[in-house]
Design a protein around this motif. Structure first.
Motif, PDB file in Angstrom:
ATOM      1  N   TRP A  56       0.845  -1.205   0.000  1.00  0.00           N
ATOM      2  CA  TRP A  56       0.000   0.000   0.000  1.00  0.00           C
ATOM      3  C   TRP A  56       0.873   1.246   0.000  1.00  0.00           C
ATOM      4  O   TRP A  56       0.567   2.239  -0.656  1.00  0.00           O
ATOM      5  N   ASN A  57       1.980   1.191   0.739  1.00  0.00           N
ATOM      6  CA  ASN A  57       2.928   2.298   0.762  1.00  0.00           C
ATOM      7  C   ASN A  57       3.454   2.585  -0.644  1.00  0.00           C
ATOM      8  O   ASN A  57       3.559   3.744  -1.071  1.00  0.00           O
ATOM      9  N   TYR A  58       3.773   1.519  -1.381  1.00  0.00           N
ATOM     10  CA  TYR A  58       4.258   1.671  -2.754  1.00  0.00           C
ATOM     11  C   TYR A  58       3.195   2.299  -3.644  1.00  0.00           C
ATOM     12  O   TYR A  58       3.473   3.214  -4.426  1.00  0.00           O
ATOM     13  N   LEU A  59       1.955   1.822  -3.516  1.00  0.00           N
ATOM     14  CA  LEU A  59       0.869   2.353  -4.343  1.00  0.00           C
ATOM     15  C   LEU A  59       0.617   3.836  -4.065  1.00  0.00           C
ATOM     16  O   LEU A  59       0.205   4.581  -4.968  1.00  0.00           O
ATOM     17  N   LEU A  60       0.868   4.253  -2.815  1.00  0.00           N
ATOM     18  CA  LEU A  60       0.655   5.654  -2.452  1.00  0.00           C
ATOM     19  C   LEU A  60       1.886   6.523  -2.713  1.00  0.00           C
ATOM     20  O   LEU A  60       1.913   7.692  -2.347  1.00  0.00           O
ATOM     21  N   GLY A  61       2.905   5.929  -3.348  1.00  0.00           N
ATOM     22  CA  GLY A  61       4.090   6.696  -3.715  1.00  0.00           C
ATOM     23  C   GLY A  61       5.164   6.749  -2.657  1.00  0.00           C
ATOM     24  O   GLY A  61       6.104   7.547  -2.768  1.00  0.00           O
ATOM     25  N   GLY A  62       5.068   5.883  -1.630  1.00  0.00           N
ATOM     26  CA  GLY A  62       6.056   5.879  -0.565  1.00  0.00           C
ATOM     27  C   GLY A  62       7.308   5.101  -0.940  1.00  0.00           C
ATOM     28  O   GLY A  62       7.388   4.450  -1.986  1.00  0.00           O
ATOM     29  N   LYS A  63       8.288   5.135  -0.051  1.00  0.00           N
ATOM     30  CA  LYS A  63       9.586   4.477  -0.295  1.00  0.00           C
ATOM     31  C   LYS A  63       9.874   3.365   0.700  1.00  0.00           C
ATOM     32  O   LYS A  63      10.942   2.747   0.638  1.00  0.00           O
ATOM     33  N   ASP A  64       8.945   3.094   1.611  1.00  0.00           N
ATOM     34  CA  ASP A  64       9.175   2.075   2.629  1.00  0.00           C
ATOM     35  C   ASP A  64       8.635   0.726   2.152  1.00  0.00           C
ATOM     36  O   ASP A  64       7.655   0.191   2.675  1.00  0.00           O
ATOM     37  N   ASN A  65       9.281   0.174   1.134  1.00  0.00           N
ATOM     38  CA  ASN A  65       8.852  -1.097   0.553  1.00  0.00           C
ATOM     39  C   ASN A  65      10.066  -1.792  -0.046  1.00  0.00           C
ATOM     40  O   ASN A  65      11.129  -1.192  -0.224  1.00  0.00           O
ATOM     41  N   PHE A  66       9.890  -3.088  -0.360  1.00  0.00           N
ATOM     42  CA  PHE A  66      10.984  -3.900  -0.864  1.00  0.00           C
ATOM     43  C   PHE A  66      10.618  -4.477  -2.226  1.00  0.00           C
ATOM     44  O   PHE A  66       9.494  -4.332  -2.713  1.00  0.00           O
TER      45      PHE A  66
END
Length: 273
Positions: A27-37
């Motif tokens: 979800w973080n990735y979909l919202l444009g965040g950087k806390d993902n792998f």
């Protein structure tokens, strides 16, 4: 994109499984965040190939949170929020929205993901008048949640229970109903239940295929539910207009329309009489 820098705590290193996608990081990735792998991004891109509207769903769900919290902290006069299934901090967290309306609002966040725990300090930036806290617990462990939340929340006064995109991880219907009931029974009259949940009633075939791929990946299993199944959680509550609807259709703000298309996430808000 490089992977986020891991917290220096060795316990976090052991707890994190970066090889399997996790919903909070996806979800973080979909919202444009950087806390993902890489595993999260791969799962997200696969899902997007099936459901191009998934980014819309993520944004619509976040916009719904903002509208619901603004209504509750404003017109409804709620000053306490129990946000379970917090996810990774991003713009417009519950305490930021609530305290912008009512600075004395008190917000308790609950999540069991070690990466969310590592970032919890971003959720504890309360206004001087209000308070925030974070609990490391599973949704199903309602006793721990309620006992720990009592450090910050006065359960003799109305509480808004926020369950956004989390009950879908309790795949057994009877268990899911029981968990929601226990939480609602713990709060007094004048409290609110806020839910968002994926559904197959919008873009059904793509949702089913995407969920099947997710469940076969080794990630925590999820399920979709119908409008009637979601509405059942509001039994005994006063369901606010317009009822259980796609997230984008819950009291849209004409001045800030945001996502206007139907998305595969239903949402509703109910008041305990």
């Amino acid at each position: 994109m490089t992977d986020p820098e891991l917290h220096t705590d060795p316990e976090l290193h052991r707890a994190l499984n970066t090889e399997v996608a996790h919903s909070a990081r996806l979800w973080n990735y979909l919202l444009g965040g950087k806390d993902n792998f890489a595993a999260d991004r791969e799962a997200a891109e696969y899902a997007l190939a099936l459901m191009p509207e998934l980014v819309q769903s993520a944004r619509a769900n976040r916009e719904f949170l903002g509208r619901a919290v603004r209504h509750l902290a404003g017109e409804a006069g709620v000053r306490q929020f129990l946000d379970i299934g917090t996810g990774l901090p991003t713009a417009g967290n519950t305490h930021e929205v609530a305290q912008a309306v009512a600075p004395a609002s008190r917000v308790v966040y609950v999540d069991k993901d070690p990466m969310v725990l590592a970032h919890a300090r971003a959720l504890l930036t309360s206004s001087p008048e209000g308070a925030t806290d974070y609990i490391d617990a599973d949704l199903r462990d309602t006793a721990t949640i309620l006992d720990s939340a009592a450090r910050t929340i006065d359960f003799s006064q109305p509480v808004a229970i926020m369950l956004l995109g989390i009950v879908n991880f309790v795949v057994d219907d009877a268990e899911a109903y029981a968990v929601v009931r226990r939480l609602v029974e713990a709060v007094p009259a004048g409290s609110y239940l806020v839910i968002s949940h994926p559904t197959t009633e919008v873009n059904g075939p793509a949702v089913e295929k995407s969920m099947r791929q997710w469940n076969e990946s080794g990630a925590a299993p999820i399920t979709a539910r119908t409008r009637d199944e979601i509405t059942a959680w509001f039994t005994g509550l006063e369901l606010l207009e317009p009822g259980v609807v796609t997230c984008s259709a819950w009291r849209p703000d004409p001045a800030h329309p945001g996502i206007t298309d139907k998305v595969s996430e239903f949402a509703g808000v109910g008041r305990k009489p």
